[in-house]
Every structure is written in C-alpha cells, then in structure tokens.
Design a protein around this motif. Sequence first.
Motif, PDB file in Angstrom:
ATOM      1  N   ALA A  72       0.384  -1.346   0.171  1.00  0.00           N
ATOM      2  CA  ALA A  72      -0.232   0.491   0.349  1.00  0.00           C
ATOM      3  C   ALA A  72       1.086   1.243  -0.480  1.00  0.00           C
ATOM      4  CB  ALA A  72      -0.776  -0.260   0.921  1.00  0.00           C
ATOM      5  N   VAL A  73       1.894   0.912   0.568  1.00  0.00           N
ATOM      6  CA  VAL A  73       2.551   2.447   0.877  1.00  0.00           C
ATOM      7  C   VAL A  73       3.543   2.803  -0.939  1.00  0.00           C
ATOM      8  CG1 VAL A  73       5.147   3.411   1.720  1.00  0.00           C
ATOM      9  CG2 VAL A  73       3.024   3.052   3.188  1.00  0.00           C
ATOM     10  N   VAL A  74       3.995   1.935  -1.079  1.00  0.00           N
ATOM     11  CA  VAL A  74       4.960   1.492  -2.217  1.00  0.00           C
ATOM     12  C   VAL A  74       3.732   2.068  -3.357  1.00  0.00           C
ATOM     13  CG1 VAL A  74       6.477   0.739  -3.938  1.00  0.00           C
ATOM     14  CG2 VAL A  74       6.896  -0.131  -1.267  1.00  0.00           C
ATOM     15  N   SER A  75       2.475   2.027  -3.625  1.00  0.00           N
ATOM     16  CA  SER A  75       1.828   2.374  -4.294  1.00  0.00           C
ATOM     17  C   SER A  75       1.910   3.331  -4.755  1.00  0.00           C
ATOM     18  CB  SER A  75       0.904   1.709  -4.367  1.00  0.00           C
ATOM     19  OG  SER A  75      -0.245   1.288  -3.210  1.00  0.00           O
ATOM     20  N   THR A  76       1.370   4.247  -3.478  1.00  0.00           N
ATOM     21  CA  THR A  76       0.816   5.116  -2.842  1.00  0.00           C
ATOM     22  C   THR A  76       1.483   6.596  -3.628  1.00  0.00           C
ATOM     23  OG1 THR A  76      -0.825   4.375  -1.246  1.00  0.00           O
ATOM     24  CG2 THR A  76       0.474   6.675  -1.622  1.00  0.00           C
ATOM     25  N   VAL A  77       3.137   6.344  -2.842  1.00  0.00           N
ATOM     26  CA  VAL A  77       4.365   6.604  -2.935  1.00  0.00           C
ATOM     27  C   VAL A  77       4.801   6.782  -4.574  1.00  0.00           C
ATOM     28  CG1 VAL A  77       6.956   7.201  -2.383  1.00  0.00           C
ATOM     29  CG2 VAL A  77       5.509   6.751  -0.410  1.00  0.00           C
ATOM     30  N   GLY A  78       4.036   5.723  -5.236  1.00  0.00           N
ATOM     31  CA  GLY A  78       5.294   5.991  -6.896  1.00  0.00           C
ATOM     32  C   GLY A  78       3.248   6.697  -7.441  1.00  0.00           C
ATOM     33  N   LEU A  79       2.307   6.671  -7.162  1.00  0.00           N
ATOM     34  CA  LEU A  79       1.683   7.113  -8.120  1.00  0.00           C
ATOM     35  C   LEU A  79       1.649   8.647  -8.314  1.00  0.00           C
ATOM     36  CD1 LEU A  79      -1.562   5.178  -7.488  1.00  0.00           C
ATOM     37  CD2 LEU A  79      -0.148   4.713  -9.748  1.00  0.00           C
ATOM     38  N   GLY A  89       9.880   3.979 -10.296  1.00  0.00           N
ATOM     39  CA  GLY A  89      10.583   2.297  -9.731  1.00  0.00           C
ATOM     40  C   GLY A  89      10.308   2.302  -8.377  1.00  0.00           C
ATOM     41  N   CYS A  90       9.192   2.817  -7.820  1.00  0.00           N
ATOM     42  CA  CYS A  90       7.758   2.191  -6.801  1.00  0.00           C
ATOM     43  C   CYS A  90       6.923   1.442  -8.227  1.00  0.00           C
ATOM     44  CB  CYS A  90       7.352   3.176  -6.099  1.00  0.00           C
ATOM     45  SG  CYS A  90       8.450   4.292  -5.304  1.00  0.00           S
ATOM     46  N   ASP A 105      -0.314 -15.055  -2.573  1.00  0.00           N
ATOM     47  CA  ASP A 105      -2.211 -14.951  -2.435  1.00  0.00           C
ATOM     48  C   ASP A 105      -1.702 -13.647  -1.215  1.00  0.00           C
ATOM     49  OD1 ASP A 105      -2.335 -16.378  -4.068  1.00  0.00           O
ATOM     50  OD2 ASP A 105      -3.110 -17.965  -2.803  1.00  0.00           O
ATOM     51  N   SER A 106      -0.681 -13.497  -0.479  1.00  0.00           N
ATOM     52  CA  SER A 106      -0.756 -12.882   0.475  1.00  0.00           C
ATOM     53  C   SER A 106      -0.587 -10.996   0.066  1.00  0.00           C
ATOM     54  CB  SER A 106       0.523 -13.296   1.950  1.00  0.00           C
ATOM     55  OG  SER A 106       0.516 -14.204   2.016  1.00  0.00           O
ATOM     56  N   ALA A 107      -0.575 -10.805  -0.900  1.00  0.00           N
ATOM     57  CA  ALA A 107       0.218  -9.394  -2.010  1.00  0.00           C
ATOM     58  C   ALA A 107      -1.613  -9.021  -0.956  1.00  0.00           C
ATOM     59  CB  ALA A 107       0.317  -9.631  -3.018  1.00  0.00           C
ATOM     60  N   MET A 108      -1.704  -7.198  -1.768  1.00  0.00           N
ATOM     61  CA  MET A 108      -2.345  -6.352  -2.173  1.00  0.00           C
ATOM     62  C   MET A 108      -3.201  -6.813  -2.752  1.00  0.00           C
ATOM     63  SD  MET A 108      -2.141  -2.721  -1.458  1.00  0.00           S
ATOM     64  CE  MET A 108      -1.321  -2.441  -3.492  1.00  0.00           C
ATOM     65  N   LEU A 109      -2.220  -6.613  -4.061  1.00  0.00           N
ATOM     66  CA  LEU A 109      -2.510  -7.696  -5.689  1.00  0.00           C
ATOM     67  C   LEU A 109      -2.278  -8.759  -5.513  1.00  0.00           C
ATOM     68  CD1 LEU A 109      -1.672  -3.848  -7.182  1.00  0.00           C
ATOM     69  CD2 LEU A 109      -3.892  -4.814  -6.385  1.00  0.00           C
ATOM     70  N   SER A 110      -3.154  -9.507  -4.990  1.00  0.00           N
ATOM     71  CA  SER A 110      -2.555 -11.085  -5.659  1.00  0.00           C
ATOM     72  C   SER A 110      -2.765 -11.312  -6.885  1.00  0.00           C
ATOM     73  CB  SER A 110      -3.947 -11.870  -4.979  1.00  0.00           C
ATOM     74  OG  SER A 110      -3.403 -12.969  -5.473  1.00  0.00           O
ATOM     75  N   GLY A 135      -7.066   5.601 -10.090  1.00  0.00           N
ATOM     76  CA  GLY A 135      -5.195   6.105 -10.571  1.00  0.00           C
ATOM     77  C   GLY A 135      -6.156   6.907 -12.219  1.00  0.00           C
ATOM     78  N   ALA A 136      -6.654   6.071 -12.983  1.00  0.00           N
ATOM     79  CA  ALA A 136      -6.776   6.247 -14.112  1.00  0.00           C
ATOM     80  C   ALA A 136      -7.203   8.118 -14.342  1.00  0.00           C
ATOM     81  CB  ALA A 136      -8.016   5.829 -14.834  1.00  0.00           C
ATOM     82  N   SER A 137      -7.795   8.497 -13.625  1.00  0.00           N
ATOM     83  CA  SER A 137      -8.475  10.162 -14.033  1.00  0.00           C
ATOM     84  C   SER A 137      -7.242  10.655 -12.471  1.00  0.00           C
ATOM     85  CB  SER A 137      -9.958   9.965 -12.378  1.00  0.00           C
ATOM     86  OG  SER A 137     -11.022   8.844 -12.916  1.00  0.00           O
ATOM     87  N   LEU A 138      -6.441  10.407 -12.511  1.00  0.00           N
ATOM     88  CA  LEU A 138      -5.464  11.248 -11.114  1.00  0.00           C
ATOM     89  C   LEU A 138      -4.572  11.472 -12.467  1.00  0.00           C
ATOM     90  CD1 LEU A 138      -3.310  11.920  -9.123  1.00  0.00           C
ATOM     91  CD2 LEU A 138      -2.453   9.329  -8.736  1.00  0.00           C
TER      92      LEU A 138
END
Length: 374
Positions: free
Chosen positions: A115-122, A151-152, A165-170, A317-320
């Motif tokens: 969650a943190v990495v995706s937020t920082v990346g976007l 990179g993120c 399966d433990s991932a946020m986006l499995s 994300g697309a809207s962003l």
Amino acid sequence: MGAAAVGFAPSLAPLIIDRFLQSLGEAVILPNSLCVLGRAFSADKKARAVGIWSAAAAVASGVAPAIEGAILDQGSWRTTFLMLLHVSASALAVGAVWIPKAPPPGHAWVDVGGAVVSTVGLGALAAGLTSLTNGSRPNLWVLVTLIAGLGCLVGLIVTQRRLGDSAMLSPSLFAPRSVVGANLFTALLYGSLTVMLTLIPFVMIRGAHLSTLVAGLAFIPLQVLITVVSPLAGMLCRRFGRRWPLFAGGAVVASGCTMALRIGPNATYWADIFPSILLVALGMSLAIAPLTTLVLTSVEADRAGIASGVNSAVSRGASLFAIALLGGVLQQGGPQLFSGFHMAMKVASVGCVLPTLAVFIIKPGSHVDFIPPD
C-alpha cells in the motif's frame, strides 16, 4: 472527520493533509459497499442490485455539484465541506441499522508495504506529470519524481509476485482474463471521462463565462440517465451478454467527446454543451452497472471485495493521471484555452475508442456468480 478538517484548514498544507484523510475514508467505503452487495444477493439478482447501487450513487453525485455551485455563488467553499458532516452522520446511522452484521473475519495479512509503495509511486508520477504539463522543463525535480514513481511501481510488481496470495494485489486475482479486461476497460474509459468532467465546467466558467451554478447543473443529465438505466443492468446482461453493453457504452462516450469539439467562446448550454453531455450520459449509463457487475462476478464470492477495491483503485488512478496531464490546459485563457480543450477532447475520444477493443479480452457469455480462471 476529514471533511470537517478541510472546512477549517488554515492554509494549503493542512488542506492537502486533511483531503488525504478524507480520501482514506472514501477508499474504505466504496469497495466494502460493493462487497456487501456481492455477498447479499444471488447471481440472478446481483446485476439488478448493482444497478440500483449505481443509480443511488448517480443521484448523490448529481445533486452535490448543483448544491455546491449554488453555495459557491453565494458563500464560502468551506461550507461545501462542512455540510458533509450531516451527510456522513446520516450514512453511518443508516449503515448501522440496515447493513447486516458479517461473521467475525479470520486472521488476514495486511500488505502495508504494498500500500505504501503504490501510494508513493502513483503520487510521484502524478507530481512529475503535473510539473511537465504546467510548462516546467525536465529539471531535476521532474526527473527524480518520474524515476521514483516508475521505480516504486516496478518494485510493487516484483514484490506482489513474490508475496503471492498474501499480496495486496495477488497475481491470482488477475488470472481470469475477464478481470484483466474489465480493469483495462475501466482505466481507459474513466481516464477519458475525467478529462471531460474536469474541462467542461472549467471551460463553461472561464471560457464561455457561464455561472458557477449552471456549471454545477451541467451534468445533471448524466446522473438522470444513469439513475434510469442502471437498474436495467440485469436485463442488459441477460439480453446482450458480458461484452456488448460495455462496447456500446464506450462507443457512445467517444461520440460525446467528439461532439464537445463544438464548444467555443460563445457556447450556450442547450445548443452546444448539452448534446455532448447527453451522449456521454447515455454511454456511461450503459457501461457502469454492467462493468461493476462483471467485476463482482468474475471472481469467487469471498474475493469480491478485493476485486471491487482494485477496480475502484484503477478508476481513481486513471483519473489521477488524466488530471495530472491537464495542467497546461487549465492554465490557459482565451483562444489558447479552447485550443487546448479541443485537443484534450480529441485525445479523450480516442481514449474512449480503445475500451471498445478491450472488451474483447473479456470472456463472452452471460454473468454468473463465479467464472473459473481461463
């Protein structure tokens, strides 16, 4: 809580932080509301339930801009956020009374790192793209944000595959090709829609010099058509299958973006702006409920909440990124504003044609509760 903090924010920095807090609450509500629908209704009733849910959302999003336009003409922007306190309190009360209690969940791993990495990346990518479209040269700040963002996101893909399966986006969530097709359709369609929703009110006020109230009322036809057509989603899915309502919706929205090329400095609402909005409204009303139903029914019932959350994140994300790319247009005035607006509408029109091709990734057939991976 977030809305109240925004209403009393003393400066820009606290305002941004408070908006982030408000967004956290919204991010939790949307996928969970769809998860409740996914669990509460059988396959033959699910599409109709989602249609009614979409209609209710359309009513709310149609009334809000009109109220906000009237407030902005007569009062402070802070009032538009403070009035959300009463709405939120009412929603909490209704939810406590009407939403059935679910059994206690078992232990679940929360992928905080993802969650943190995706937020920082976007966020970094959006900041870099915004700087570029605002006319900034590719300076060190722009390069650093773009490289950090990419990179993120690359790191996110690698870590999500490793966690399984433990991932946020499995990765297994995207095994059915219908899930991939639905999310690709969502990204392309909602990115193009955001361009139109952002620029048309802006052009109405700054370019055609129409009132804020008229701009707030401009998209009422969009909400009315979605309200009327969305409850028919079940019939559409049974009659035309999984692909064709989405195909038709994307094609009609594309024609609406093309129609917006008629809007100029002397535009009037009914003659120049309304025809474009009407076409976009018809296209979105054909697509929204079938798309949401597809997302919920393309995975196992216990993963419906995750699937709807991912789809919601894709649309946001697309809207962003769409808004980040509009910085140059939003800085313009006079003839340059309409030149940039028309170019953006051409790009949005092409962006709406691409989802009509993405629907062919979706597995054909009618909606069912679970479709095994392809």
